[in-house]
Design a protein around this motif. Structure first.
Motif, PDB file in Angstrom:
ATOM      1  N   ILE A  17      25.396   4.325   9.381  1.00 40.81           N
ATOM      2  CA  ILE A  17      25.213   2.987   9.972  1.00 40.81           C
ATOM      3  C   ILE A  17      26.550   2.270   9.857  1.00 40.81           C
ATOM      4  CG2 ILE A  17      22.753   2.408   9.843  1.00 40.81           C
ATOM      5  CD1 ILE A  17      23.274   1.258   7.073  1.00 40.81           C
ATOM      6  N   GLN A  18      26.873   1.487  10.877  1.00 41.01           N
ATOM      7  CA  GLN A  18      28.165   0.798  10.827  1.00 41.01           C
ATOM      8  C   GLN A  18      28.207  -0.175   9.645  1.00 41.01           C
ATOM      9  OE1 GLN A  18      30.309  -1.881  14.005  1.00 41.01           O
ATOM     10  NE2 GLN A  18      30.607   0.287  14.383  1.00 41.01           N
ATOM     11  N   ASN A  19      27.271  -1.110   9.565  1.00 46.65           N
ATOM     12  CA  ASN A  19      27.053  -1.882   8.338  1.00 46.65           C
ATOM     13  C   ASN A  19      28.314  -2.617   7.858  1.00 46.65           C
ATOM     14  OD1 ASN A  19      25.401  -2.701   6.165  1.00 46.65           O
ATOM     15  ND2 ASN A  19      26.029  -0.985   4.882  1.00 46.65           N
ATOM     16  N   ASP A  20      29.220  -2.946   8.781  1.00 49.04           N
ATOM     17  CA  ASP A  20      30.505  -3.566   8.424  1.00 49.04           C
ATOM     18  C   ASP A  20      30.484  -5.025   8.862  1.00 49.04           C
ATOM     19  OD1 ASP A  20      33.099  -4.385   8.090  1.00 49.04           O
ATOM     20  OD2 ASP A  20      33.968  -3.001   9.542  1.00 49.04           O
ATOM     21  N   GLN A  58      20.820  -6.726  17.432  1.00 50.90           N
ATOM     22  CA  GLN A  58      21.992  -6.849  16.564  1.00 50.90           C
ATOM     23  C   GLN A  58      21.976  -8.135  15.726  1.00 50.90           C
ATOM     24  OE1 GLN A  58      25.891  -5.967  18.353  1.00 50.90           O
ATOM     25  NE2 GLN A  58      24.814  -5.053  20.082  1.00 50.90           N
ATOM     26  N   ILE A  59      21.374  -9.200  16.268  1.00 50.89           N
ATOM     27  CA  ILE A  59      21.416 -10.474  15.539  1.00 50.89           C
ATOM     28  C   ILE A  59      20.038 -10.920  15.040  1.00 50.89           C
ATOM     29  CG2 ILE A  59      23.590 -11.328  16.488  1.00 50.89           C
ATOM     30  CD1 ILE A  59      22.081 -12.869  18.563  1.00 50.89           C
ATOM     31  N   GLY A  60      19.106  -9.961  14.983  1.00 51.35           N
ATOM     32  CA  GLY A  60      17.870 -10.203  14.260  1.00 51.35           C
ATOM     33  C   GLY A  60      16.802 -10.998  14.989  1.00 51.35           C
ATOM     34  N   TYR A  61      16.725 -10.828  16.319  1.00 50.97           N
ATOM     35  CA  TYR A  61      15.659 -11.481  17.093  1.00 50.97           C
ATOM     36  C   TYR A  61      14.813 -10.428  17.796  1.00 50.97           C
ATOM     37  CZ  TYR A  61      18.331 -15.800  16.496  1.00 50.97           C
ATOM     38  OH  TYR A  61      19.007 -16.874  15.969  1.00 50.97           O
ATOM     39  N   ASP A  62      13.496 -10.580  17.727  1.00 53.37           N
ATOM     40  CA  ASP A  62      12.623  -9.712  18.520  1.00 53.37           C
ATOM     41  C   ASP A  62      12.780 -10.033  20.001  1.00 53.37           C
ATOM     42  OD1 ASP A  62      11.596  -8.391  16.305  1.00 53.37           O
ATOM     43  OD2 ASP A  62       9.925  -9.796  16.049  1.00 53.37           O
ATOM     44  N   SER A  63      12.360  -9.097  20.849  1.00 51.05           N
ATOM     45  CA  SER A  63      12.559  -9.242  22.292  1.00 51.05           C
ATOM     46  C   SER A  63      11.824 -10.438  22.888  1.00 51.05           C
ATOM     47  CB  SER A  63      12.114  -7.969  23.013  1.00 51.05           C
ATOM     48  OG  SER A  63      12.891  -6.871  22.605  1.00 51.05           O
ATOM     49  N   ASP A  64      10.778 -10.918  22.189  1.00 53.10           N
ATOM     50  CA  ASP A  64      10.021 -12.051  22.734  1.00 53.10           C
ATOM     51  C   ASP A  64      10.546 -13.400  22.243  1.00 53.10           C
ATOM     52  OD1 ASP A  64       9.217 -11.863  20.113  1.00 53.10           O
ATOM     53  OD2 ASP A  64       7.061 -11.769  20.524  1.00 53.10           O
ATOM     54  N   LEU A 122      17.482  -1.308  10.533  1.00 54.91           N
ATOM     55  CA  LEU A 122      17.502  -0.109  11.373  1.00 54.91           C
ATOM     56  C   LEU A 122      17.524   1.157  10.527  1.00 54.91           C
ATOM     57  CD1 LEU A 122      17.378  -0.127  14.475  1.00 54.91           C
ATOM     58  CD2 LEU A 122      18.132  -2.304  13.549  1.00 54.91           C
ATOM     59  N   LEU A 123      18.235   1.109   9.401  1.00 51.55           N
ATOM     60  CA  LEU A 123      18.212   2.250   8.477  1.00 51.55           C
ATOM     61  C   LEU A 123      16.799   2.453   7.935  1.00 51.55           C
ATOM     62  CD1 LEU A 123      19.602   4.491   6.863  1.00 51.55           C
ATOM     63  CD2 LEU A 123      20.217   2.769   5.145  1.00 51.55           C
ATOM     64  N   ALA A 124      16.110   1.351   7.633  1.00 53.49           N
ATOM     65  CA  ALA A 124      14.725   1.446   7.143  1.00 53.49           C
ATOM     66  C   ALA A 124      13.818   2.066   8.203  1.00 53.49           C
ATOM     67  CB  ALA A 124      14.223   0.060   6.749  1.00 53.49           C
ATOM     68  N   ALA A 161      24.652  -6.655  11.022  1.00 45.31           N
ATOM     69  CA  ALA A 161      23.853  -7.654  10.300  1.00 45.31           C
ATOM     70  C   ALA A 161      22.442  -7.154  10.018  1.00 45.31           C
ATOM     71  CB  ALA A 161      23.814  -8.960  11.088  1.00 45.31           C
ATOM     72  N   THR A 162      21.869  -6.416  10.949  1.00 40.93           N
ATOM     73  CA  THR A 162      20.512  -5.874  10.759  1.00 40.93           C
ATOM     74  C   THR A 162      20.547  -4.371  10.456  1.00 40.93           C
ATOM     75  OG1 THR A 162      20.314  -5.586  13.170  1.00 40.93           O
ATOM     76  CG2 THR A 162      19.397  -7.606  12.218  1.00 40.93           C
TER      77      THR A 162
END
Length: 518
Positions: free
Chosen positions: A161-164, A87-93, A139-141, A134-135
């Motif tokens: 997409i919520q996108n709000d 949700q806040i634009g960080y990869d899992s690593d 996710l749509l891409a 925010a991302t």
């Protein structure tokens, strides 16, 4: 018994008549402007609402198993929950992802994860809602890239997409970039989808999280519709056609326990929005219709006597259906304790199905229309919401009101008042401050193991070894260049994810261009 009021502070009289101040006989029909009585003439006689179940946890593979289970049980729309790092634009690593991977939703780092998430599911045949802000564009891409790999016709792809992002600043907190570049990304999505993904709902303007943060029903629709107005004005400023993008706007509301106030809220929201869109220049009927998804109230569920939550969710389901929702998610009874188990998710879905097929409330459109009480309450909710929206307009609109802290302070004040009323027992919550029993919790919990992060990290390492590093850098450079100018970002982000750029890499690329909101 003393005075009775709703949580929004509306006084409830002992009884209502055709002479009650505020009552006006209902003359419009369902499907007619301003759509108080619903957006379709025959409402659920023609087609039931979409029954969604919000699901996503752990890895893409685990969530895929749950989706196949839900589809086998009669769900006709998927709703994806993403974990906090996604949700806040960080990869899992990423170091900041530690302890959060796969916990409150599914971890999606790349197109490879999206391929696993929807394995065995043809995107052309299912409507998918993605709760991501925010991302959301990334996710749509991923979703579009997967649809293309499946050979789908993009003109037939449906979902939301919520996108709000505005409600994130006001109530929830999963933002990345400052408001202005965030609004630029959102209008890029509007523009791109109007041409390439015509059946996709480009935004789900959300009151749900505003309500979960502690707002009243009136504040929920006032703040949500004010945010909606800000998105429309931003799109108009970009030169987009309100009659085109207006048809793809959708809303997302909460359903709480006060049955009649909730029904009045949904009816009033449709009426207010239709008039806003008309004032802003819409002429197409569909661009003036407020279509919405509802989720039952997570914050109303109690850890004490959790089986009581089935009754609460049933009440909330009735409120949403009597209020004319287009789509519905029902919460699991165990969600105050953990992620919902398979059994709890099935009971939640069956609640919708019992209301749909056994209750009779779907047999006629807007069955509460004409009620002295409901019509008066609808008008009262509408007027209180319009008064609050006028204050926001006087501040310069939603973005300015958020920057000044107005919405945040109003929500905090209402949340404090609500909790104070529970603690003083002015408001009764069954099993919490009345009808309490000594109990030992027998509800089976559903927990996510921290080892998920190791699995995701290994997947990322493998992905980075097999992809074309030169193409990845070229894609990221193109996004950075476009972000510095005014070109639409969506085509470049889709190309980047097709080259297996990760969510974190794309987010970081834009962090460097736009900065972060603090």
């Amino acid at each position: 018994m003393g005075d009775k009021t709703t949580d929004s502070g509306i006084n409830i009289q002992a009884f209502y008549t055709n002479n009650t101040p505020g009552f006006a006989p209902m003359t419009e029909l369902p499907g007619e402007f301003p759509y108080t009585r619903g957006v379709q003439k025959d409402m659920y006689r023609g087609r039931l609402w979409t029954m969604r179940q919000y699901a996503g946890f752990s890895t893409a593979e685990e969530s895929n198993n749950r989706y196949h289970y839900l589809l086998s049980q009669g769900v006709n729309g998927l709703s994806v929950a993403f974990d906090l790092p996604t949700q806040i634009g960080y990869d899992s690593d990423h170091p900041l992802a530690e302890g959060e991977v796969g916990k409150v939703g599914v971890a999606i780092d790349s197109l490879a994860d999206m391929e696993l998430l929807f394995k065995g599911i043809q995107l052309e045949n299912v409507s998918t809602s993605m709760t991501i802000n925010a991302t959301g564009f990334i996710l749509l891409a991923f979703y579009v890239a997967l649809a293309k790999k499946q050979g789908a016709d993009l003109s037939k792809i449906t979902g939301t997409i919520q996108n709000d992002i505005l409600k994130e600043y006001a109530a929830r907190g999963t933002y990345i970039y400052p408001p202005q570049p965030s609004m630029r990304i959102i209008t890029d999505i509007f523009e791109w989808c109007a041409k390439e993904l015509p059946k996709w709902n480009t935004i789900s303007i959300s009151g749900y999280h505003i309500r979960e943060a502690g707002s009243t029903a009136v504040q929920e629709i006032a703040f949500t519709l004010s945010n909606g107005k800000a998105y429309v004005q931003a799109a108009l400023a970009k030169g987009l056609d309100i009659d085109v993008f207006g048809k793809r706007l959708s809303f997302f509301f909460n359903a709480h326990n006060n049955l009649f106030e909730e029904v009045a809220k949904f009816r009033a929201a449709r009426r207010i929005w239709a008039n806003i869109m008309k004032q802003l220049g819409a002429t197409d009927e569909k661009a003036m219709m407020l279509r919405f998804h509802t989720q039952t109230g997570g914050s109303t569920l109690t850890a004490q006597q959790p089986l009581n939550n089935i009754s609460r969710v049933t009440l909330q389901t009735l409120a949403a259906v009597l209020g004319g929702t287009q789509s519905l998610h029902t919460n699991g009874y165990d969600e105050a304790l953990s992620l919902p188990t398979e059994e709890a998710a099935r009971i939640a879905l069956r609640t919708q199905q019992v209301v749909a097929f056994e209750s009779g409330v779907t047999d006629t459109a807007d069955p509460l229309a004409g009620s002295y009480f409901v019509e008066t309450l609808t008008s009262q909710v509408e007027q209180k919401a319009l008064d609050l929206m006028a204050k926001i307009d006087a501040m310069g609109g939603s973005i300015s009101a958020i920057e000044q802290g107005f919405m945040q302070n109003e929500i905090a004040r209402s949340a404090y008042e609500y909790q104070r009323n529970i603690e003083s027992a002015e408001k009764i919550i069954v099993g919490v401050n009345k009808f309490v029993v000594n109990e030992t919790n027998q509800v089976p919990g559903f927990k996510i193991d921290d080892s998920i992060r190791d699995l995701q990290t290994a997947k990322l390492q493998s992905l980075k070894q097999m992809r074309d590093a030169q193409q990845v850098q070229k894609s990221l450079d193109a996004i950075a260049h476009a972000a510095a100018g005014s070109a639409n970002l969506m085509p470049l982000v889709i190309e980047a994810v097709e080259n297996y750029c990760t969510l974190g890499e794309i987010s970081d690329c834009l962090r460097r261009q736009f900065g972060e909101y603090r």
